[in-house]
Scaffold this motif. Sequence first.
Motif, PDB file in Angstrom:
ATOM      1  N   LEU A 150       0.988  -1.271  -0.158  1.00  0.00           N
ATOM      2  CA  LEU A 150       0.033   0.006   0.198  1.00  0.00           C
ATOM      3  C   LEU A 150       0.943   1.214   0.035  1.00  0.00           C
ATOM      4  O   LEU A 150       1.823   1.301   0.797  1.00  0.00           O
ATOM      5  CB  LEU A 150      -1.018  -0.040   1.305  1.00  0.00           C
ATOM      6  CG  LEU A 150      -1.810   1.195   1.560  1.00  0.00           C
ATOM      7  CD1 LEU A 150      -2.562   1.587   0.415  1.00  0.00           C
ATOM      8  CD2 LEU A 150      -2.608   1.239   2.730  1.00  0.00           C
ATOM      9  N   ILE A 151       1.039   1.846  -0.849  1.00  0.00           N
ATOM     10  CA  ILE A 151       1.833   3.348  -1.299  1.00  0.00           C
ATOM     11  C   ILE A 151       0.819   4.447  -0.875  1.00  0.00           C
ATOM     12  O   ILE A 151      -0.192   4.795  -1.514  1.00  0.00           O
ATOM     13  CB  ILE A 151       2.140   3.320  -2.498  1.00  0.00           C
ATOM     14  CG1 ILE A 151       3.230   1.917  -2.941  1.00  0.00           C
ATOM     15  CG2 ILE A 151       3.267   4.467  -2.673  1.00  0.00           C
ATOM     16  CD1 ILE A 151       3.483   1.775  -4.434  1.00  0.00           C
ATOM     17  N   VAL A 152       1.486   5.323   0.005  1.00  0.00           N
ATOM     18  CA  VAL A 152       0.723   6.435   0.205  1.00  0.00           C
ATOM     19  C   VAL A 152       1.865   7.755  -0.059  1.00  0.00           C
ATOM     20  O   VAL A 152       2.974   7.645   0.186  1.00  0.00           O
ATOM     21  CB  VAL A 152       0.269   6.426   1.888  1.00  0.00           C
ATOM     22  CG1 VAL A 152      -0.579   5.505   2.158  1.00  0.00           C
ATOM     23  CG2 VAL A 152       1.765   6.576   2.677  1.00  0.00           C
ATOM     24  N   SER A 153       1.181   8.863  -0.386  1.00  0.00           N
ATOM     25  CA  SER A 153       1.923  10.149  -0.919  1.00  0.00           C
ATOM     26  C   SER A 153       1.207  11.356  -0.606  1.00  0.00           C
ATOM     27  O   SER A 153      -0.285  11.167  -0.634  1.00  0.00           O
ATOM     28  CB  SER A 153       2.295  10.007  -2.147  1.00  0.00           C
ATOM     29  OG  SER A 153       2.825  11.160  -2.812  1.00  0.00           O
ATOM     30  N   ASN A 154       1.406  12.355  -0.519  1.00  0.00           N
ATOM     31  CA  ASN A 154       0.940  13.609  -0.613  1.00  0.00           C
ATOM     32  C   ASN A 154       0.553  14.008  -1.732  1.00  0.00           C
ATOM     33  O   ASN A 154       0.783  13.289  -2.719  1.00  0.00           O
ATOM     34  CB  ASN A 154       1.809  14.826  -0.296  1.00  0.00           C
ATOM     35  CG  ASN A 154       3.232  15.177  -1.139  1.00  0.00           C
ATOM     36  OD1 ASN A 154       3.715  13.984  -1.690  1.00  0.00           O
ATOM     37  ND2 ASN A 154       3.681  16.212  -1.412  1.00  0.00           N
ATOM     38  N   HIS A 155      -0.552  14.720  -2.300  1.00  0.00           N
ATOM     39  CA  HIS A 155      -1.116  15.155  -3.282  1.00  0.00           C
ATOM     40  C   HIS A 155      -1.093  16.464  -3.943  1.00  0.00           C
ATOM     41  O   HIS A 155      -1.487  17.403  -3.078  1.00  0.00           O
ATOM     42  CB  HIS A 155      -2.612  14.491  -3.270  1.00  0.00           C
ATOM     43  CG  HIS A 155      -3.430  14.350  -4.529  1.00  0.00           C
ATOM     44  ND1 HIS A 155      -2.535  14.457  -5.847  1.00  0.00           N
ATOM     45  CD2 HIS A 155      -4.551  14.243  -5.008  1.00  0.00           C
ATOM     46  CE1 HIS A 155      -3.356  13.828  -6.878  1.00  0.00           C
ATOM     47  NE2 HIS A 155      -4.769  14.112  -6.130  1.00  0.00           N
ATOM     48  N   ILE A 156      -0.396  16.864  -5.044  1.00  0.00           N
ATOM     49  CA  ILE A 156      -0.289  18.035  -5.387  1.00  0.00           C
ATOM     50  C   ILE A 156      -0.927  18.271  -6.885  1.00  0.00           C
ATOM     51  O   ILE A 156      -1.603  19.387  -7.048  1.00  0.00           O
ATOM     52  CB  ILE A 156       1.441  18.361  -5.620  1.00  0.00           C
ATOM     53  CG1 ILE A 156       2.033  18.161  -4.170  1.00  0.00           C
ATOM     54  CG2 ILE A 156       1.717  19.583  -6.402  1.00  0.00           C
ATOM     55  CD1 ILE A 156       3.435  18.097  -4.331  1.00  0.00           C
ATOM     56  N   ALA A 157      -0.684  17.500  -7.753  1.00  0.00           N
ATOM     57  CA  ALA A 157      -1.316  17.645  -9.144  1.00  0.00           C
ATOM     58  C   ALA A 157      -1.647  16.249  -9.669  1.00  0.00           C
ATOM     59  O   ALA A 157      -1.382  15.156  -9.209  1.00  0.00           O
ATOM     60  CB  ALA A 157      -0.238  18.382 -10.027  1.00  0.00           C
ATOM     61  N   GLN A 158      -2.652  16.578 -10.657  1.00  0.00           N
ATOM     62  CA  GLN A 158      -2.924  15.228 -11.491  1.00  0.00           C
ATOM     63  C   GLN A 158      -1.544  14.383 -12.036  1.00  0.00           C
ATOM     64  O   GLN A 158      -1.827  13.031 -12.079  1.00  0.00           O
ATOM     65  CB  GLN A 158      -3.739  15.548 -12.687  1.00  0.00           C
ATOM     66  CG  GLN A 158      -5.229  16.107 -12.432  1.00  0.00           C
ATOM     67  CD  GLN A 158      -5.966  16.398 -13.508  1.00  0.00           C
ATOM     68  OE1 GLN A 158      -5.644  16.784 -14.593  1.00  0.00           O
ATOM     69  NE2 GLN A 158      -7.104  16.394 -13.448  1.00  0.00           N
ATOM     70  N   ILE A 159      -0.610  15.087 -12.376  1.00  0.00           N
ATOM     71  CA  ILE A 159       0.675  14.273 -12.673  1.00  0.00           C
ATOM     72  C   ILE A 159       1.313  13.550 -11.529  1.00  0.00           C
ATOM     73  O   ILE A 159       2.355  13.113 -12.017  1.00  0.00           O
ATOM     74  CB  ILE A 159       1.432  15.251 -13.205  1.00  0.00           C
ATOM     75  CG1 ILE A 159       2.502  14.298 -14.172  1.00  0.00           C
ATOM     76  CG2 ILE A 159       2.413  16.048 -12.524  1.00  0.00           C
ATOM     77  CD1 ILE A 159       3.078  15.404 -15.337  1.00  0.00           C
ATOM     78  N   ASP A 160       0.802  13.645 -10.334  1.00  0.00           N
ATOM     79  CA  ASP A 160       1.414  12.848  -9.257  1.00  0.00           C
ATOM     80  C   ASP A 160       1.715  11.482  -9.410  1.00  0.00           C
ATOM     81  O   ASP A 160       2.965  10.883  -9.046  1.00  0.00           O
ATOM     82  CB  ASP A 160       0.584  13.103  -8.071  1.00  0.00           C
ATOM     83  CG  ASP A 160       0.645  14.247  -7.364  1.00  0.00           C
ATOM     84  OD1 ASP A 160       1.529  15.245  -7.798  1.00  0.00           O
ATOM     85  OD2 ASP A 160       0.006  14.868  -6.557  1.00  0.00           O
TER      86      ASP A 160
END
Length: 328
Positions: A150-160
């Motif tokens: 399960l990979i989690v990340s912050n979200h900035i733009a659609q290209i993330d």
Amino acid sequence: QPGAPVRSAAGSSGALEDLISEIAGRKMKSSGKSAAASDTSAHLEDDLNLSSLDRVELMSAIENRYQVELSDGEFSQATTIADLEELLKNKSEATSEQRPYPYARWAQRWPITWIRTLAYHLVTLPYIMIMGRPKVIGREKLKGFRGPALIVSNHIAQIDIGYILAALPFRLRRRLAPAMQGEMLREMRYPPKTLSFLRRRVTQLNYLLIAALFNVFSMPQKAKYRESFRFAGELADRGSSVLIFPEGRRTETGEMSPFRSGIGLLATHLNLPVIPMRIDGLFPFRVAGKHYAPPGAIQVRVGDPIKFDQGADPEEIARGLQRRVAEL
């Protein structure tokens, strides 16, 4: 049939009381109150002693049992069992006409899987490396890790999604399933009839391309959490890693928003190692509307995989993951 379970539930408070007891019973044992809610005017939080997390679990259980779709706003206004019964009655007709959230199981099959791998390495990855060329920090922490995860990340733009894929080793990159806002995917899959015929077909084609080339699946913002969790479990069983942006929306300030407790529920549901990641440096280019960044201006940081106990508190998991992502 969607409407039938709702009418039977609304016609008798007993089934609904039993369902609430299943959720509230754990808490009420410590308070000495009866777990059964015999009075439909009983207050869900005070008389039944439901925490905010219990309310999330209750909403998910109601959706699953009665096949209705409830938004956070609607559910938060229901403070008594009688309110819930009335809400279920009002939702009956709307639910019978509601389109389902799309889950593209066909995108998990050959030859789509190979088309997706080729398209990414021939089109998306070259674009990311030419226009952004991110600096990946910490990829060595995944040496020997096979997944799924399960990979989690912050979200900035659609290209993330493209930057996350670029930072992952090939063995994880080729079998990644990113979660996407379910309401948006449903509107693309079933565009409103108010649009012209041509516009509806173009919108549906966009959905097919996104599902095929990026393997996205629905993660509703307002309802039907359990269905999305079940599909995520199917993906993991097939060996795919699941990518979630726990903030639930793209940042408007460049700072991370609080992680939603749903990521804790999903982590315990999937029982997979969790890989925290963070994207830095992209927000200024998004605000400026620029599509090109100098090499190294954007960084993707990778953390050590973590494993949580299945009995761990979901809210604690969410806070812990946010802290780990922030500290990368």
